[in-house]
Scaffold this active site. Structure first.
Site: not given
Ligand code: COA
Length: 260
Positions: A67, A111, A114
């Site tokens: 999400a 999500g 999911e």
């Molecule tokens: N919601 C909103 N934005 C998200 C996102 C999410 N679930 N996952 C990634 N993004 C955004 C980041 O904020 C970033 O935005 P920005 O460029 O404006 O700062 C962009 O996507 C790239 O993410 P980044 O973390 O720099 O990429 P990465 O390749 O280093 O890492 C992940 C990827 C998926 C491991 C990491 O982004 C992450 O942990 N995301 C959250 C996952 C999560 O907790 N999901 C469950 C949500 S309930």
């Protein structure tokens, strides 16, 4: 990027490829993307030319990273409940009446996982990564993981993944039964599309009834499920596709199924 771009549908004969298209946000599901995905699934369920749908994420980094966390900030519990009471992409995927395959090309988290679990079959690239990291945000899964994950991988493994928020690789996801196949990244699309095309050549009537019967297997006691299977079998048995399939076998030719 305009809202219209968040979900892209490509048609390849009887197979539709639906791509969540926010690669710069790791294809995170915000409200607009959810709405567009619901619209896409609704259009494809009505489209008689489409027999199988493949769902994927744009780019090579993520299937869907969950999400959109930004939308959680500042949202009141009442607003969140209102969002969660809207038609759900997870239920729309689960009850989609045609085979639905998740083609998982990168992070498949929260999500995203999911949604993948609500699909019928999950094919992952070797580089894909899986997890339910909600616990790290101080929340819990809300798109079905507490129900679908234990059904796929067993209670203990589901507890471990959801309690810890641990991210696992594709090989481990295959080993625990979370995904059904793991293929090299370069082969993900051709192998998934080949599977989709293979299924798309079968009888749409039989496919729909098979989906309904298998969905019933996780929702009903065995006796009810078996009885339901028999009822669905008689529907399939009365189809033109059954007449065509049987005739083609006896005439030693390939069947041509029309979905009638
Ligand atoms: N919601 C909103 N934005 C998200 C996102 C999410 N679930 N996952 C990634 N993004 C955004 C980041 O904020 C970033 O935005 P920005 O460029 O404006 O700062 C962009 O996507 C790239 O993410 P980044 O973390 O720099 O990429 P990465 O390749 O280093 O890492 C992940 C990827 C998926 C491991 C990491 O982004 C992450 O942990 N995301 C959250 C996952 C999560 O907790 N999901 C469950 C949500 S309930």
């Amino acid at each position: 990027m305009s809202e219209a771009d968040h979900v892209v549908i490509e048609r390849h004969g009887a197979v539709a490829l639906v791509t969540i298209n926010r690669p710069d946000k790791r294809n995170a599901l915000d409200d607009a993307t959810r709405r567009q995905l619901l619209d896409a699934l609704d259009a494809l369920r009505r489209d008689r030319e489409i027999r199988v749908v493949v769902l994927t994420g744009a780019g090579d980094k993520a299937f869907i990273a969950g999400a959109d966390i930004r939308e959680f900030q500042g949202r009141t519990p009442v607003e969140q409940l209102r969002v969660m009471r809207l038609p759900s992409v997870y239920e729309a995927a689960d009850e989609f009446p045609k085979p639905l395959i998740a083609m998982i090309n990168g992070y498949c988290l929260g999500g995203g996982n999911e949604l993948a679990m609500a699909c019928d079959i999950r094919i992952a690239s070797e580089t894909a990564k899986f997890g339910q990291p909600e616990i790290n945000l101080g929340i819990m899964p809300g798109g079905g993981a507490t129900q679908r994950l234990p059904r796929l991988v067993g209670l203990g493994t589901a507890f471990k993944l959801i309690y810890t928020g641990q991210i696992i690789d594709a090989a481990e996801a295959r080993a625990i039964g979370l995904v059904d196949a793991v293929v090299p990244a370069a082969e993900l699309r051709p192998r998934t599309m080949l599977l989709a095309e293979t299924i798309a050549a079968k009888s749409p009537v039989a496919l729909q009834m098979i989906k309904e019967a298998i969905r019933a297997s996780v929702r009903s006691p065995l006796d009810d499920g078996l009885r339901h299977e028999q009822s669905l079998f008689s529907v399939v048995f009365s189809s033109q596709d059954k007449a065509e399939g049987v005739a083609a076998f006896l005439e030693k030719r390939q069947p041509h199924f029309t979905g009638e």
